[in-house]
Design an enzyme around this catalytic site. Structure first.
Site, PDB file in Angstrom:
ATOM      1  N   ASP A  95     -13.065   4.771 -19.346  1.00 20.98           N
ATOM      2  CA  ASP A  95     -14.028   3.814 -18.811  1.00 20.98           C
ATOM      3  C   ASP A  95     -13.533   2.385 -19.053  1.00 20.98           C
ATOM      4  O   ASP A  95     -14.238   1.559 -19.621  1.00 20.98           O
ATOM      5  CB  ASP A  95     -15.398   4.055 -19.461  1.00 20.98           C
ATOM      6  CG  ASP A  95     -16.534   3.479 -18.619  1.00 20.98           C
ATOM      7  OD1 ASP A  95     -16.278   3.091 -17.453  1.00 20.98           O
ATOM      8  OD2 ASP A  95     -17.662   3.392 -19.127  1.00 20.98           O
TER       9      ASP A  95
ATOM     10  N   LYS B 193     -24.337   0.183 -31.951  1.00 18.30           N
ATOM     11  CA  LYS B 193     -24.510   0.872 -30.672  1.00 18.30           C
ATOM     12  C   LYS B 193     -25.375   2.100 -30.901  1.00 18.30           C
ATOM     13  O   LYS B 193     -25.044   2.957 -31.716  1.00 18.30           O
ATOM     14  CB  LYS B 193     -23.141   1.266 -30.108  1.00 18.30           C
ATOM     15  CG  LYS B 193     -23.219   1.924 -28.742  1.00 18.30           C
ATOM     16  CD  LYS B 193     -21.843   2.320 -28.253  1.00 18.30           C
ATOM     17  CE  LYS B 193     -21.057   1.195 -27.668  1.00 18.30           C
ATOM     18  NZ  LYS B 193     -21.283   0.948 -26.252  1.00 18.30           N
TER      19      LYS B 193
ATOM     20  N   SER C 197     -25.634  -3.384 -22.955  1.00 15.24           N
ATOM     21  CA  SER C 197     -25.844  -1.953 -22.825  1.00 15.24           C
ATOM     22  C   SER C 197     -24.671  -1.378 -22.075  1.00 15.24           C
ATOM     23  O   SER C 197     -24.150  -1.989 -21.154  1.00 15.24           O
ATOM     24  CB  SER C 197     -27.149  -1.662 -22.102  1.00 15.24           C
ATOM     25  OG  SER C 197     -27.101  -2.203 -20.808  1.00 15.24           O
TER      26      SER C 197
ATOM     27  N   PHE D 117     -23.309   4.470 -22.889  1.00 23.85           N
ATOM     28  CA  PHE D 117     -23.853   5.426 -23.838  1.00 23.85           C
ATOM     29  C   PHE D 117     -25.184   4.991 -24.449  1.00 23.85           C
ATOM     30  O   PHE D 117     -25.805   5.749 -25.155  1.00 23.85           O
ATOM     31  CB  PHE D 117     -22.853   5.675 -24.959  1.00 23.85           C
ATOM     32  CG  PHE D 117     -21.645   6.410 -24.495  1.00 23.85           C
ATOM     33  CD1 PHE D 117     -21.617   7.799 -24.523  1.00 23.85           C
ATOM     34  CD2 PHE D 117     -20.558   5.731 -23.991  1.00 23.85           C
ATOM     35  CE1 PHE D 117     -20.517   8.488 -24.066  1.00 23.85           C
ATOM     36  CE2 PHE D 117     -19.456   6.419 -23.543  1.00 23.85           C
ATOM     37  CZ  PHE D 117     -19.432   7.799 -23.573  1.00 23.85           C
TER      38      PHE D 117
END
Ligand code: NAG
Ligand code: NAG
Ligand code: NAG
Ligand code: NAG
Ligand code: NAG
Ligand code: NAG
Length: 873
Positions: free
Chosen positions: A632, A537, A517, A520
């Site tokens: 990120d 995803k 996970s 998002f």
């Protein structure tokens, strides 16, 4: 009569001044030299005291009848300065030094070149061992120096001032001004052709930005070349090169007559090229002449064009009923219908498109065409289909290059032509809008081979597309709820495969095998009907931005192809959910391999992972048409395949957040330990923000565990694990607890200061890593952590440093002091605040990251506090 006079004059000069002496260092007025007078010495008349440089009246080649006053490097016989480059003289033309300065005279005694007027009289001329010619008055004040008027070369130690240009020679046998220029601006150096930029130093992966000051001059020396700031001491940009070792080694920077900025080193009686730009040789704008197609295989002509029979260099239109417009004389205007536009072909680009802004945005192809027709100096245009942007090509036509990114470039080029038989305009029908037909109509007489290659290529492409289309569900067939969102309204080019929701449910066995996970949403493993394994995803944390924006971003992500980036295979929308289907990576994410319980990753593998990650990010930042900031970067987003090849995931997703959300979101986003200072200080987020996070990842690769570490002492006293670091597996258990818990980046800084690099390396690799290897990675990592974003290396810089093509830069301690504030957080347990009363934007954060984001926010508060407490630094 005149002939007799000339002979007499010749005889008299022979008898009087024919000289075999070469002067040393200094000459004084009145002094006269010509090639002829010093013919015994091949025109040399003055040497610097240590003979490093020689001044002479010389011709570029023995056969040439053009003579110039030059300064050349004695050992290599390389001309580094020319006085009268655009006004050559004959072998009997004269150089004169008088009390008013230097003048150069042709056979008719007219002065063709001279120094300006001075307020005092010239007492002497000196040729220095640096290569500089200076004129001095009787008080030894410098009135003039040749270093201030460089031609095409600057030598070691010469200051090349901002605002000046180096102009290339026309050819090796002609020193007159050529077409290419190297200019130094207050921020960077750039190469130009006919006034159009085709290269910028700041965009070169080998240049390293070191300060945000304005540039005042450029200087070449033994360690490379530097752009020095206004303060006169600080380096703004540096380009490092192999150090000059021997005293007799000698380095120059010049613009070559074919348009490359080169740095050459003379060593062991040979010239070695230390630097040449642009690296892609085809990026020199006229390498293949007008409209010539430049590729690694050499020059050819694009389809529809053939080699220009007049010049044998460059290409002209194959269609004899068309001609290229003559040069524009300002007032020439033709009715727009006289012009036809001949396409250049898909995937073929023009250099200026990369360096200029569109003339118009958000216009149609016909508007762009009209814009070019109404402008006499417009010779063609490029039109970006997706971005609807219009770029005009003006004044001169250079060579055509292959697009560096075929998948992404949707810009099509058109060359303006005049129809010779205006009445047959409509039959020809050569307008921009029916591009596909043209390739067939304008079958070139020559270059048949090229055409067939293109044809085969297009054929393969179409087949590929057909294959794709087979997999792509045809929208109208599936009128299930996943299509209730009117997506058909949006015609977005390059959208990847769209999956049906039921297919994904089937593939993932109703989302039963979660494999991770992220920020998002959850990721599930799935097997498509064709047996391809995929990662699906499910994005739940999306903003409420429109479908069109979503599709636009997906189209961009889907069109990015790089070995170090995870490939997006397709997507799906279902009610409010969005799904992204990625290729499946067998080894999962780096955090598992690096921090997990398996065998320790070998140093060699870690290094390859570092390089792969850097390459992937460098591509996102500068390799694709649209710069993508990842936002990120962390081990969880660095995936590995079986061969430990890096594939970065989640890029491009940051943009899926709406602007309102990102305001708050940015302050809280990212994961502990990876946050760059600018997230907290409201500075702009840029690609350098990713560089910072990358530096953090690099440190974790070095030590084999999380930067923020597990704090054994703290957790002893406080049984509830702190939320500082999202606890990731058993990292703390694997490594023997250190006596004092410390923020690893700070530790890296301290060990760097003490030169104890091996102390930072994962103890499991003890004995298998050399100090040199560790030092390299630690230094690169620390440079990435520089507080000022503009002074961090680019990802492309990082790649070159890791690969070893560039020496590693020394980290700047003054830009790393802030780590001590960050570090303090870990030694002061009282600072661990409880999470209360902090408002979060609803629905923004995925549950999985909520806690870590929260602690990040608190950290930022405490960082700000600690700054305020300690006052301005
Ligand atoms: C140089 O020549 C000028 C004119 O020909 C003359 O006036 C001057 O005195 C000369 N200077 C020297 C130092 O000989
Ligand atoms: C000028 O320099 C020369 C050589 O460097 C020296 O001999 C001379 O005395 C100097 N003249 C003055 C006025 O300083
Ligand atoms: C080259 O110049 C830079 C900047 O002035 C300086 O830092 C560097 O040490 C010099 N290198 C050599 C070999 O002189
Ligand atoms: C002149 O050349 C010698 C040897 O080639 C070198 O050591 C010296 O530094 C040079 N001088 C200058 C001013 O460049
Ligand atoms: C440009 O895009 C439109 C749709 O956006 C498409 O119909 C057209 O074929 C494209 N043109 C070219 C030359 O790719
Ligand atoms: C005409 O085109 C040239 C070349 O692109 C451009 O520089 C110039 O601004 C244009 N003139 C007008 C009036 O648009």
């Amino acid at each position: 009569m005149a002939a007799v006079a000339a002979v007499l004059l010749l005889l008299s000069s022979l008898t009087i001044t024919l000289s075999t002496t070469i002067y040393s260092g200094t000459i004084s007025p009145n002094f006269t030299a010509s090639h002829f007078l010093f013919i015994e010495n091949s025109g040399d008349f003055l040497r610097s005291v240590n003979r490093n440089y020689t001044a002479a009246i010389k011709n570029p080649q023995p056969s040439s009848s053009s003579f110039y006053l030059v300064v050349y490097h004695s050992a290599s016989h390389t001309v580094v300065w020319t006085a009268n480059r655009n006004t050559p003289i004959s072998s009997s033309g004269q150089f004169r030094l008088s009390a008013t300065g230097i003048s150069i005279h042709d056979d008719s005694e007219d002065s063709v070149w001279s120094t300006p007027e001075f307020s005092s009289t010239v007492a002497s001329l000196q040729l220095l061992d640096s290569g500089n010619i200076i004129l001095l008055d009787r008080f030894n004040t410098t009135l003039w120096q040749s270093f201030d008027f460089p031609t095409d070369t600057i030598v070691s130690g010469q200051r090349f001032l901002v605002g000046k240009s180096l102009i290339a020679y026309s050819s090796p046998s002609d020193y007159s001004d050529g077409e290419y220029t190297f200019m130094l601006t207050s921020t960077t150096g750039m190469l130009q052709w006919q006034g159009l930029t085709y290269y910028e130093l700041s965009m070169d992966s080998r240049s390293i930005q070191n300060s945000a000051q304005f540039v005042s001059y450029l200087m070449v020396n033994g360690s490379g070349f530097n752009l020095i700031g206004e303060s006169g001491s600080e380096i703004v940009t540096k380009v490092l090169m192999p150090p000059v070792v021997s005293d007799s080694d000698y380095r120059i920077l010049k613009i070559s007559n074919d348009g490359y900025l080169v740095v050459l080193r003379y060593t062991n009686n040979n010239w070695v090229t230390d630097f040449a730009s642009p690296v892609d040789r085809c990026r020199s704008p006229s390498r293949c002449g007008k409209l010539g197609l430049c590729s690694s295989g050499g020059c050819s002509c694009p389809p529809g064009y053939h080699i220009d029979p007049k010049t044998n260099f460059g290409c002209s239109l194959s269609d004899n009923s068309l001609s290229l417009p003559e040069s524009c004389n300002g007032d020439e205007t033709r009715p727009p219908e006289d012009y036809v536009y001949v396409p250049i072909g898909k995937g073929l680009m023009y250099f200026s498109i990369y360096f200029t802004n569109p003339a118009r945005n958000n216009v149609g192809l016909s508007t762009c065409e009209a814009l070019c027709s109404s402008n006499c100096s417009c010779l063609g245009f490029y039109y970006g289909n997706r971005s609807e942007s219009c770029y005009l090509i003006g004044n001169h036509l250079g060579s055509i290059i292959l697009s560096s990114n075929k998948e992404e470039d949707d810009k099509l080029g058109f060359i303006k032509a005049i129809s010779l038989s205006s009445s047959s305009n409509n039959q020809n029908g050569t307008t921009a809008s029916d591009f596909p037909v043209i390739g067939l109509v304008l079958l070139p007489v020559s270059g048949v081979l090229l055409i067939s290659i293109v044809a085969i290529w297009m054929c393969i492409r179409t087949q590929k597309n057909r294959k794709k289309n087979k997999m792509k569900p045809i929208p109208k067939k599936f009128v299930d709820d996943s299509y209730s969102d009117d997506t058909e309204k949006f015609l977005i080019a390059g959208l990847p495969v769209r999956f049906k929701h039921e297919d994904l449910v089937h593939a993932t066995m109703n989302f039963s095998t979660p494999i991770g996970s992220g920020g998002f949403g959850k990721v599930y493993k799935g097997v498509l009907r064709d047996k391809t394994v995929v990662a699906v995803k499910k994005i739940t944390a999306l903003g409420s931005q429109g479908m069109k924006e979503f599709f636009t971003e997906i189209a961009i992500i889907g069109n990015i192809h790089h070995v170090n980036l995870v490939k997006l295979k397709g997507f799906c929308t279902h009610v409010r959910d969005r799904f992204l289907v990625y290729e499946y990576m067998s080894r999962g994410s780096l955090d598992r391999t690096l921090f997990g319980t398996g065998p320790a990753l070998e140093w060699k593998d870690r290094f390859e992972i570092a390089v792969g990650t850097a390459r992937g990010l460098a591509y996102l930042h500068s390799g694709c048409e649209q710069k993508i900031i990842h936002c990120d970067v962390k081990p969880e987003n660095i995936l590995l395949n079986d061969d430990l090849q890096v594939k970065i995931s989640d890029f491009g997703l940051a943009k899926l957040l709406s602007p309102e959300q990102s305001g708050l979101f940015t302050t809280m986003r990212g994961t502990r330990g990876y946050l760059a200072p600018e997230w907290l200080t409201n500075e702009a987020i840029s690609d350098k923000t990713d560089v910072y996070s990358y530096g953090m990842v690099l440190l974790e690769l070095i030590q084999g565990r999380k930067n923020c570490g597990h704090a054994p002492i703290l957790s002893f006293e406080n049984p509830t694990p702190s939320t500082e670091c999202p606890s990731s597996g058993s990292s703390g258990l694997l490594n023997p607890p250190r006596a004092r818990s410390i923020y690893f980046p700070l530790q890296a800084l301290e060990m760097h200061e003490e030169g104890r690099y091996l102390d930072l390396v994962d103890p499991r690799l003890s004995g298998r890593v050399t100090k040199h290897e560790a030092e390299k990675l630690v230094k690169v990592a620390l440079c990435c952590l520089h507080e000022n974003p503009s002074l961090r290396p680019t990802m492309a810089n990082v790649v070159t440093m890791l690969e070893g093509t560039l020496p590693v830069v020394e980290p700047r301690l003054d830009l790393l002091g802030f780590l001590r504030f960050y570090g303090r957080r870990f030694t002061e347990p009282s600072m661990v605040a409880t999470v209360t009363g902090v408002e979060t934007p609803s629905g923004v954060m995925a549950p999985a990251t909520e806690s870590s984001s929260m602690s990040v926010f608190l950290d930022s508060v405490s960082y700000t506090l600690s700054q305020q407490v300690s006052g301005p630094r």
